[in-house]
Design a protein around this motif. Structure first.
Motif, PDB file in Angstrom:
ATOM      1  N   ARG A   1      44.331  41.028  34.990  1.00  9.18           N
ATOM      2  CA  ARG A   1      44.726  41.614  36.294  1.00  9.18           C
ATOM      3  C   ARG A   1      44.101  42.960  36.441  1.00  9.18           C
ATOM      4  O   ARG A   1      43.534  43.498  35.450  1.00  9.18           O
TER       5      ARG A   1
ATOM      6  N   TYR B   1      41.194  35.345  38.945  1.00  8.45           N
ATOM      7  CA  TYR B   1      42.292  35.248  37.775  1.00  8.45           C
ATOM      8  C   TYR B   1      43.784  35.276  38.304  1.00  8.45           C
ATOM      9  O   TYR B   1      43.926  35.744  39.111  1.00  8.45           O
ATOM     10  N   GLY B   2      44.491  34.470  37.454  1.00  8.16           N
ATOM     11  CA  GLY B   2      45.813  34.235  37.408  1.00  8.16           C
ATOM     12  C   GLY B   2      46.676  35.377  38.316  1.00  8.16           C
ATOM     13  O   GLY B   2      46.647  35.025  39.607  1.00  8.16           O
ATOM     14  N   GLY B   3      47.137  36.457  37.852  1.00  7.78           N
ATOM     15  CA  GLY B   3      47.746  37.329  38.424  1.00  7.78           C
ATOM     16  C   GLY B   3      47.076  38.039  40.017  1.00  7.78           C
ATOM     17  O   GLY B   3      47.858  38.408  40.557  1.00  7.78           O
TER      18      GLY B   3
ATOM     19  N   LYS C   1      52.994  34.223  41.978  1.00 10.41           N
ATOM     20  CA  LYS C   1      53.424  34.835  41.117  1.00 10.41           C
ATOM     21  C   LYS C   1      53.611  36.263  41.163  1.00 10.41           C
ATOM     22  O   LYS C   1      54.635  36.656  41.525  1.00 10.41           O
TER      23      LYS C   1
ATOM     24  N   ASP D   1      58.799  34.590  32.671  1.00  6.05           N
ATOM     25  CA  ASP D   1      58.248  35.515  33.246  1.00  6.05           C
ATOM     26  C   ASP D   1      58.748  36.439  34.445  1.00  6.05           C
ATOM     27  O   ASP D   1      58.730  37.577  34.390  1.00  6.05           O
TER      28      ASP D   1
ATOM     29  N   PHE E   1      52.238  30.560  32.744  1.00  8.18           N
ATOM     30  CA  PHE E   1      50.898  30.897  32.600  1.00  8.18           C
ATOM     31  C   PHE E   1      50.844  31.713  31.356  1.00  8.18           C
ATOM     32  O   PHE E   1      50.853  32.952  31.486  1.00  8.18           O
TER      33      PHE E   1
ATOM     34  N   ARG F   1      44.658  31.623  28.733  1.00  8.29           N
ATOM     35  CA  ARG F   1      45.772  31.480  29.244  1.00  8.29           C
ATOM     36  C   ARG F   1      45.980  30.068  29.442  1.00  8.29           C
ATOM     37  O   ARG F   1      44.961  29.302  29.529  1.00  8.29           O
TER      38      ARG F   1
ATOM     39  N   ALA G   1      46.417  41.757  29.244  1.00 12.80           N
ATOM     40  CA  ALA G   1      46.637  41.116  30.048  1.00 12.80           C
ATOM     41  C   ALA G   1      46.148  41.966  31.485  1.00 12.80           C
ATOM     42  O   ALA G   1      46.204  41.458  32.498  1.00 12.80           O
TER      43      ALA G   1
HETATM   44  O1  SAT Z   1      47.618  37.494  34.839  1.00  9.28           O
HETATM   45  S1  SAT Z   1      49.418  37.302  35.106  1.00  9.28           S
HETATM   46  O2  SAT Z   1      49.808  38.499  35.840  1.00  9.28           O
HETATM   47  O3  SAT Z   1      49.556  36.360  35.801  1.00  9.28           O
HETATM   48  C1  SAT Z   1      50.220  37.274  33.756  1.00  9.28           C
HETATM   49  C2  SAT Z   1      50.661  38.937  33.110  1.00  9.28           C
HETATM   50  O4  SAT Z   1      49.960  39.570  33.157  1.00  9.28           O
HETATM   51  O5  SAT Z   1      51.862  38.881  33.054  1.00  9.28           O
END
Ligand code: SAT
Ligand code: MN
Length: 580
Positions: free
Chosen positions: A70, A198-200, A206, A276, A298, A365, A427
């Motif tokens: 993130r 990327y994920g977040g 999310k 989460d 995740f 992840r 993270a």
């Molecule tokens: O990258 S995410 O925000 O999905 C996971 C996290 O940092 O808690």
């Protein structure tokens, strides 16, 4: 017309006009669609097949090396009034933010397919669930959203029934770190995210929707959207208590949510409701209840092995998308502390050599559907959620914070949450291991002014018939030589048991200035290699260090100015007085 909801159709048309994709694909959420997207990404190289004999249905995605976490410094909350976003958020005026983003989005989907992803956060029939639609040009996002949310036809049907949804517009752009922003418009219930896959940053259901936008909605509607796992602890008599626990990213939420009771705890069971995010409501009887808005995990991969988290280790052996792990010579996923195999290629696909650093990225992840978790709670699908017995806050603190303590009451509990601090982790893209204030583990995720947020927490407690007890834990205390004092993982069940005994009024506690601590004899350490003096250290309160901490917490609260609730300041002063 792909939907009967005219607002949605118009938004999709407008976005298509702006971004000019070659094709538009409305996701139905089916298995056939998922397999088709996987096949397409295998062909394009966005996914790589892992060893299907050892890891059926598992794939690897290597992200751009500059796009692995993130980006808090590029994440904004854009409210009309700057103070509504608060000092805890980066802010831009909505008009300026839209202008900046729309320039980036202009024509950005040429040559690409635009995916329209309707999703539901929460059990599809739950009154507590909320829907959203993400538009993205990333098929990786589409398959991850299918694993992480209730995505597709059922969600679209609910949107058409309810009429409301959060709008999330996403493009990976050119993955240029200089052209990367994640913007939130809580007053419009919308999100615009550009330049990261990327994920977040990219799976908008999310953090962007289920925390930043939802926390804003929750304040208006009288509930809470929190960065919390939800875990059920069943004792040998068959009684289950549910705890909601807030820890910052990469501090063990997934491990605690999936904890495997140690051999010493025959007859105990752990049920994962969520790992989460928790949405908390006071029901009409005054009971606090929680749902997990997500449908998948995740999770952080490194450190996962048969000893630390057997459930996760087994779960990610199939039907999992790995992001940024290493691979072995026979193409199995590999990461640090896997405890078996060795890396051949690192997370960037280079021949592995220790000189290049870790084989797997520290924030690599797994994405996997929750139903594959051996400890998945059947109550995770309950539309009315689960009753919450206790709220647990925690951070990663080498020093100071004891293994566990209990707040005197709800108001004191809100202070404990507001004063949380934790060492930063991989993270987010910033220095790792620096202690920072992270109230309720929501520093990166609260969609409005923390001062208003704390006031909202205090008010919610008033509405509960009997507010849940509030605890603080720290699994991460170290000695001078950097060794952990507490074994953690499965043994954390011993601490959960103490908390539940407190909730049930079965045991007394030791009164200290910062709150209520276990009498050493009340914490079951049978069979553990924890010496008496170690336990004493784990359960000690260093008055002068805590005076300093409480003074700093006071200054931190003051940095939010007039809006900080007087009650919270009064509680901080009270603790400080007790300490002197
Ligand atoms: O990258 S995410 O925000 O999905 C996971 C996290 O940092 O808690
Ligand atoms: Mn998280």
């Amino acid at each position: 017309m792909a939907t009967t909801n005219q607002e949605l159709q118009k938004w999709v048309d407008d976005v298509a006009r702006l971004t000019r994709p070659d094709n538009i694909h409305w996701c139905d959420g089916s298995e056939t669609e998922y397999q088709g997207l996987v096949k397409q990404m295998l062909a394009s190289g966005e996914l790589l097949e892992l060893n299907q004999d050892t890891h059926p249905g598992c794939y690897l995605h290597r992200s751009d090396p500059t796009d692995v976490a993130r980006v808090e410094h590029l994440t904004y909350v854009c409210t009309r009034k700057r103070d509504d976003a608060g000092p805890n958020n980066h802010w831009l005026a909505p008009a300026e933010a839209h202008e900046r983003m729309d320039k980036l989005f202009e024509g950005c989907m040429q040559g690409r397919t635009m995916y329209v992803i309707p999703y539901c956060m929460g059990p599809i029939d739950s009154p507590y669930a909320r829907c959203g639609v993400e538009i993205t040009d990333s098929p990786y996002v589409a398959v991850n959203m299918r694993l992480m949310t209730r995505m597709g036809a059922a969600a679209l049907a609910r949107i058409e029934r309810d009429g409301s949804f959060v709008r999330g517009l996403h493009s990976i752009g050119e993955l240029d770190p200089e052209q990367r922003f994640i913007m939130h418009f809580p007053e419009e219930l919308s999100i615009k995210s550009f330049g990261s896959g990327y994920g977040g940053n990219a799976l908008l259901g999310k953090k962007c929707h289920a925390l930043r936008i939802a926390s804003w909605q929750a304040r208006q509607e009288g509930w809470l959207a929190e960065h919390m796992l939800i875990v059920g602890v069943e004792n040998p008599q068959g009684e289950t208590h549910y705890l909601a626990c807030a820890f910052p990213s990469a501090c063990g939420k997934t491990n605690l949510a999936m904890l495997l009771p140690p051999a010493s705890h025959a007859g105990w069971k752990i049920w994962t409701v969520g790992d989460d995010i928790a949405w908390l409501h006071v029901d009409d009887k005054g009971q606090l209840r929680a749902i997990n808005p997500e449908a998948g995990y995740f999770g952080v991969v490194p450190g996962t092995n048969a000893k630390t988290n057997r459930n996760a280790y087994d779960m990610i052996g199939r039907d999992t998308i790995f992001t940024n792990v290493a691979v072995t010579a026979d193409n199995q996923p590999w990461w640090e502390d896997k405890d078996t195999g060795e890396p051949a290629l690192d997370w960037q696909g280079r021949q592995y050599t220790p000189g290049n650093g870790k084989a797997a990225h520290p924030n690599s992840r797994f994405t996997v559907a929750a139903k594959h978790n051996p400890s998945w709670s059947p109550r995770a699908e309950d539309p009315s959620g689960v009753p919450i017995s206790a709220i647990v806050f925690g951070g990663r603190r080498r020093e100071l914070a004891p293994l566990v303590y209990e707040a005197r009451d709800w108001q004191h509990g809100v202070l404990v949450g507001a004063g949380m601090a934790s060492e930063t982790t991989a993270a987010a893209t910033s220095k790792v291991g620096v202690v920072r204030r992270d109230p309720m583990a929501m520093k990166p995720f609260c969609g409005y002014n923390f001062a208003d947020y704390w006031a909202h927490w205090l008010a919610l407690g008033e509405r509960a018939a009997e507010p849940p007890r509030v605890f603080h834990v720290n699994w991460f205390r170290q000695d001078e030589r950097g060794r952990f004092l507490w074994p953690g993982f499965g043994e954390n069940l011993r601490v959960l048991r103490w908390m539940i005994d407190r909730c049930e009024g079965r045991i007394e506690a030791r009164d200290t200035p910062i709150g209520l601590l276990p009498h050493p004899g009340d914490l079951d350490t049978d069979g553990l290699a924890v010496e008496d003096d170690t336990l004493e250290a784990l359960l000690s309160v260093d008055s002068s260090a805590w005076q300093q901490e409480m003074t700093e917490i006071g200054k931190y609260l003051e940095s939010f100015g007039e809006r900080v609730p007087a009650e919270l300041k009064a509680r901080q002063e009270e603790v400080l007085k007790r300490l002197s």
